[in-house]
Motif scaffolding. Structure first.
Motif, PDB file in Angstrom:
ATOM      1  N   LEU A  81       0.825  -1.213   0.000  1.00 11.60           N
ATOM      2  CA  LEU A  81       0.000   0.000   0.000  1.00 11.60           C
ATOM      3  C   LEU A  81       0.857   1.260   0.000  1.00 11.60           C
ATOM      4  CD1 LEU A  81      -2.940  -0.890   2.397  1.00 11.60           C
ATOM      5  CD2 LEU A  81      -3.011  -0.630  -0.075  1.00 11.60           C
ATOM      6  N   THR A  82       1.971   1.234   0.720  1.00  8.22           N
ATOM      7  CA  THR A  82       2.867   2.385   0.739  1.00  8.22           C
ATOM      8  C   THR A  82       3.462   2.627  -0.643  1.00  8.22           C
ATOM      9  OG1 THR A  82       3.394   2.019   3.062  1.00  8.22           O
ATOM     10  CG2 THR A  82       4.957   3.318   1.791  1.00  8.22           C
ATOM     11  N   VAL A  83       3.909   1.565  -1.297  1.00  7.43           N
ATOM     12  CA  VAL A  83       4.497   1.704  -2.630  1.00  7.43           C
ATOM     13  C   VAL A  83       3.430   2.106  -3.645  1.00  7.43           C
ATOM     14  CG1 VAL A  83       5.678   0.443  -4.476  1.00  7.43           C
ATOM     15  CG2 VAL A  83       6.397   0.137  -2.109  1.00  7.43           C
ATOM     16  N   LEU A  84       2.250   1.481  -3.572  1.00 10.03           N
ATOM     17  CA  LEU A  84       1.179   1.821  -4.507  1.00 10.03           C
ATOM     18  C   LEU A  84       0.698   3.255  -4.325  1.00 10.03           C
ATOM     19  CD1 LEU A  84      -1.013  -1.411  -4.526  1.00 10.03           C
ATOM     20  CD2 LEU A  84       0.538  -0.596  -6.302  1.00 10.03           C
ATOM     21  N   PRO A 146      -3.745  -5.902  -7.132  1.00  8.89           N
ATOM     22  CA  PRO A 146      -5.101  -5.410  -7.403  1.00  8.89           C
ATOM     23  C   PRO A 146      -5.935  -5.236  -6.130  1.00  8.89           C
ATOM     24  CG  PRO A 146      -4.861  -7.660  -8.192  1.00  8.89           C
ATOM     25  CD  PRO A 146      -3.508  -7.192  -7.764  1.00  8.89           C
ATOM     26  N   LEU A 147      -5.698  -6.095  -5.144  1.00 11.60           N
ATOM     27  CA  LEU A 147      -6.421  -5.946  -3.885  1.00 11.60           C
ATOM     28  C   LEU A 147      -5.998  -4.661  -3.176  1.00 11.60           C
ATOM     29  CD1 LEU A 147      -6.263  -9.657  -2.717  1.00 11.60           C
ATOM     30  CD2 LEU A 147      -8.232  -8.459  -3.647  1.00 11.60           C
ATOM     31  N   GLY A 148      -4.711  -4.320  -3.261  1.00  8.62           N
ATOM     32  CA  GLY A 148      -4.226  -3.068  -2.679  1.00  8.62           C
ATOM     33  C   GLY A 148      -4.781  -1.853  -3.403  1.00  8.62           C
ATOM     34  N   PHE A 149      -4.828  -1.920  -4.756  1.00  9.75           N
ATOM     35  CA  PHE A 149      -5.441  -0.830  -5.509  1.00  9.75           C
ATOM     36  C   PHE A 149      -6.903  -0.655  -5.117  1.00  9.75           C
ATOM     37  CE2 PHE A 149      -2.106  -1.134  -8.928  1.00  9.75           C
ATOM     38  CZ  PHE A 149      -1.684   0.177  -8.822  1.00  9.75           C
ATOM     39  N   ALA A 150      -7.609  -1.763  -4.948  1.00 10.10           N
ATOM     40  CA  ALA A 150      -9.020  -1.687  -4.558  1.00 10.10           C
ATOM     41  C   ALA A 150      -9.167  -1.052  -3.172  1.00 10.10           C
ATOM     42  CB  ALA A 150      -9.643  -3.080  -4.580  1.00 10.10           C
ATOM     43  N   LEU A 151      -8.286  -1.416  -2.249  1.00 11.38           N
ATOM     44  CA  LEU A 151      -8.349  -0.810  -0.914  1.00 11.38           C
ATOM     45  C   LEU A 151      -8.033   0.683  -0.950  1.00 11.38           C
ATOM     46  CD1 LEU A 151      -6.762  -3.491   1.434  1.00 11.38           C
ATOM     47  CD2 LEU A 151      -9.083  -2.597   1.521  1.00 11.38           C
ATOM     48  N   LEU A 152      -7.056   1.061  -1.762  1.00  8.53           N
ATOM     49  CA  LEU A 152      -6.721   2.484  -1.860  1.00  8.53           C
ATOM     50  C   LEU A 152      -7.842   3.277  -2.510  1.00  8.53           C
ATOM     51  CD1 LEU A 152      -2.946   2.452  -2.882  1.00  8.53           C
ATOM     52  CD2 LEU A 152      -3.924   3.277  -0.749  1.00  8.53           C
ATOM     53  N   LYS A 153      -8.446   2.736  -3.543  1.00  3.62           N
ATOM     54  CA  LYS A 153      -9.501   3.455  -4.252  1.00  3.62           C
ATOM     55  C   LYS A 153     -10.800   3.491  -3.458  1.00  3.62           C
ATOM     56  CE  LYS A 153      -7.524   4.889  -7.893  1.00  3.62           C
ATOM     57  NZ  LYS A 153      -7.370   6.313  -8.113  1.00  3.62           N
ATOM     58  N   SER A 154     -11.078   2.433  -2.689  1.00  7.24           N
ATOM     59  CA  SER A 154     -12.328   2.412  -1.930  1.00  7.24           C
ATOM     60  C   SER A 154     -12.253   3.281  -0.689  1.00  7.24           C
ATOM     61  CB  SER A 154     -12.681   0.980  -1.528  1.00  7.24           C
ATOM     62  OG  SER A 154     -11.768   0.513  -0.553  1.00  7.24           O
TER      63      SER A 154
END
Length: 161
Positions: A81-84, A146-154
Motif C-alpha cells: 500500500l505504501t508503494v502503490l 489489485p487488492l491493494g489498488f481496490a483498498l486504496l480506491k475504496s
C-alpha cells in the motif's frame, strides 16, 4: 529515522507501531487493526485457495488456508500500500523506496520457503517443494497488487485508521 515510516501509508505506520510497542497502543486502536487484518484475511485465504489449486493442485482445509494466508497479508499489504500510494500519486522513487521493495522481495522468499514446506500433497504426505512454494508466494504478492489498488480506491482504510 526508520526507512519504512518515511511517507508511509497509515496501515504500515499502525502495523509497525503495534509490533514495535504493543503496550503503547490504545486497546481500541489495536483491536480495530487486528479486526481489519482478520477480516481482510478472508480475501487473502480465497486468493491462496485459488493459487494453490492452480499451482500445486491442492485444496487444503479452509482453516489451514486462513492460517497460512495471514503471514502473506501482514508481510505484503502494508508495504504494498505504501508503494502503490507513491505510484498512484506519481511520486515513486526507487531511491526512497528501495528498502520497502527489498523487504517485499525478502518476504516473498521467506513465504515461498514456508509454503513449500508447510503445504503437503494429501496422498504422499510430501511437501509441495520450494519451486511450487515460491510460485505460490509470488502469486500471492501479485494478487496483493489489485487488492491493494481496490483498498486504496475504496478508501476503506480511512475508516479503520
Amino acid at each position: 529515522m526508520n526507512p519504512f515510516l518515511f511517507k508511509a501509508h497509515p496501515l504500515l505506520s499502525a502495523t509497525i507501531g503495534l509490533f514495535a510497542d504493543p503496550a503503547g497502543q490504545k486497546l481500541s486502536e489495536a483491536a480495530l487493526l487486528l479486526l481489519f487484518y482478520l477480516g481482510a484475511n478472508l480475501v487473502w485465504a480465497i486468493a491462496l485457495a485459488l493459487i494453490l489449486r492452480e499451482a500445486a493442485q491442492l485444496q487444503p482445509r479452509p482453516l489451514v488456508l486462513y492460517g497460512m494466508a495471514l503471514p502473506a497479508l501482514i508481510a505484503y499489504l502494508p508495504i504494498t500500500l505504501t508503494v502503490l500510494q507513491d505510484v498512484l500519486s506519481h511520486t515513486f522513487s526507487l531511491a526512497e523506496r528501495f528498502i520497502p521493495v527489498f523487504a517485499l522481495a525478502i518476504a516473498c522468499s521467506m513465504l515461498g520457503a514456508l509454503y513449500g514446506l508447510m503445504f503437503r500433497y494429501p496422498r504422499s504426505g510430501r511437501p509441495i517443494g520450494l519451486n511450487a512454494g515460491f510460485t505460490v508466494s509470488l502469486a500471492m504478492l501479485l494478487a496483493t497488487l489489485p487488492l491493494g489498488f481496490a483498498l486504496l480506491k475504496s478508501d476503506l482504510l480511512s475508516a479503520v485508521l
